[in-house]
Design an enzyme around this catalytic site. Structure first.
Site, PDB file in Angstrom:
ATOM      1  N   ASP A  15      -2.658   3.800   5.173  1.00 55.07           N
ATOM      2  CA  ASP A  15      -2.713   2.368   5.475  1.00 55.07           C
ATOM      3  C   ASP A  15      -4.179   1.973   5.625  1.00 55.07           C
ATOM      4  OD1 ASP A  15      -2.032  -0.192   6.110  1.00 55.07           O
ATOM      5  OD2 ASP A  15      -1.242   0.257   8.105  1.00 55.07           O
ATOM      6  N   ASP A 109      -2.210  -2.602   0.286  1.00 55.88           N
ATOM      7  CA  ASP A 109      -3.066  -1.809   1.175  1.00 55.88           C
ATOM      8  C   ASP A 109      -2.364  -0.634   1.849  1.00 55.88           C
ATOM      9  OD1 ASP A 109      -1.470  -3.402   2.758  1.00 55.88           O
ATOM     10  OD2 ASP A 109      -3.028  -3.846   4.224  1.00 55.88           O
ATOM     11  N   GLU A 110      -1.171  -0.272   1.405  1.00 59.68           N
ATOM     12  CA  GLU A 110      -0.537   0.907   1.998  1.00 59.68           C
ATOM     13  C   GLU A 110       0.435   1.535   1.012  1.00 59.68           C
ATOM     14  OE1 GLU A 110       2.354   0.361   5.168  1.00 59.68           O
ATOM     15  OE2 GLU A 110       2.413  -1.792   4.751  1.00 59.68           O
TER      16      GLU A 110
END
Length: 392
Positions: A15, A109-110
């Site tokens: 993350d 983003d993860e």
């Protein structure tokens, strides 16, 4: 025990730390070390990301921007740049794929990574996570937090416990003990309303959920209660599913003031149809399922969907479906605070089984290609429909 370490799955959840805000600080050195809020500065704006410098003041993502500014009045507010975030995201995901092809993105983003089969080349999961974090720092210039565990659920929770730039490892057999003392707010999928209901019932930790009876949890959470109990015990055999093509492409907007007239709503649906068509054209896609979303003044969200006889990628084809769908929404008398348009059922080419293509569709697509060529030369703002120009 050593044999168990060899055969157990090893899942990493990575993350990125305050991703949007961190990208802004990366690109503008003047923002480094300062509280940064990414999002619209308008009365209806929402915080898309808050830097770690802003968080001690109580500013958080998904918070109304006005509230975040009230809590952190010296914060720097910057508008989101999604094209830049996607660009950086691609660089980050290219790092992931060096270590395993089993990468399941949850957002820009993860992601989950199954590195069970990668250990012969790169070492155990914790070593791989360290190498990924180092590569992201050295090559992209950002920090990431990671959780390593035998399951997706535990890895997801682990990645959030030592932010920013953290690494938490949960060994096989330690899952239930790791989860037990954590607050139920850490339980992935349990929102504030469900968490409040569970606390009122005397359940405060994930361990409480693990030891509660199935019937009790089903009474509190419905049919999902059984799954919650299983996850709370660290039992999660869901596989990492590698990324697939996008299921839909959409655009939406929250307005400064509520819309009341049908003509106003249609105008915004047209603008969003143009944006969606531009994105479809850019990716060589078309789709035959159009969805319209409306959020009312009381935050009620409703959608209506229409399947077209053939896939479209032009603004008029999309907007025509939107106009039809708008008549299917109930007349509540409330204002509309958000509209959205999405096209699904995506394909890359016109199906060869269409023996008699619609001449109007053909003309609209030729027009769309001509507009796209002009936009390539003059930019997207250089070509605007007359109906979208301000009357002022």
């Amino acid at each position: 025990m050593q044999e168990g370490l060899v055969t157990a799955r090893q899942i990493i959840h990575v993350d990125m730390d305050a991703f949007f805000a961190s990208v802004e600080q990366l690109d503008d050195p003047a923002l480094r070390g300062k509280p940064v809020l990414v999002g619209g500065a308008s009365r209806r704006g929402v915080v898309a990301a808050a830097s770690y410098e802003a968080r001690p003041f109580g500013a958080r993502s998904a918070m109304p921007m006005m509230e975040a500014i009230r809590r952190c009045p010296h914060a720097v507010v910057v508008p989101p740049r999604m094209h830049r975030y996607r660009e950086v995201s691609e660089a980050v995901f290219s790092v992931f794929r060096r270590f395993t092809p089993l990468v399941e993105g949850l957002s820009v983003d993860e992601a989950f990574l199954d590195v069970t089969g990668s250990r012969a080349l790169f070492g155990e999961g914790d070593a791989i996570a360290r190498r990924i974090k180092e590569a992201i720092r050295d090559e992209v210039g950002l920090t990431a937090s990671a959780g390593v565990a035998p399951s997706k659920f535990v890895a997801k929770i682990a990645s959030d416990l030592d932010k920013p730039d953290g690494l938490v490892v949960v060994r096989p057999g330690e899952e239930e003990a790791f989860l037990a003392p954590l607050e139920i707010s850490r339980m992935w999928g349990v929102g504030p309303t469900a968490a409040a209901r569970l606390r009122q019932a005397g359940l405060h930790t994930i361990g409480d959920l693990a030891s509660a009876g199935e019937a009790r949890l089903e009474a509190l959470l419905g049919s999902w209660g059984r799954e919650v109990r299983r996850l709370a015990r660290g039992e999660d055999d869901r596989p990492v599913v590698p990324d697939t093509a996008a299921k839909s492409i959409g655009a939406e907007e929250t307005f400064e003031r509520d819309l009341h007239r049908k003509s106003e709503i249609l105008r915004h649906l047209l603008a969003q149809s143009v944006r969606v068509a531009r994105r479809l054209h850019g990716q060589g896609l078309r789709g035959d399922v159009v969805t319209v979303k409306l959020k009312y003044a009381d935050f009620t969200l409703r959608t209506r969907q229409l399947r077209l006889p053939e896939p479209v990628a032009d603004p008029d084809g999309i907007y025509g479906a939107c106009a039809t769908l708008l008549d299917r929404f109930p007349r509540t008398g409330q204002g509309v605070r958000l509209t959205g348009v999405a096209v699904g059922g995506l394909v890359h080419e016109r199906p060869q089984t269409v023996l008699f293509p619609n001449p109007k569709s053909e003309r609209r697509e030729r027009l769309q290609r001509a507009v796209a060529d002009l936009e390539d030369r003059f930019g997207p703002r250089g070509v605007t429909r007359a109906s979208l120009l301000d009357d002022e």
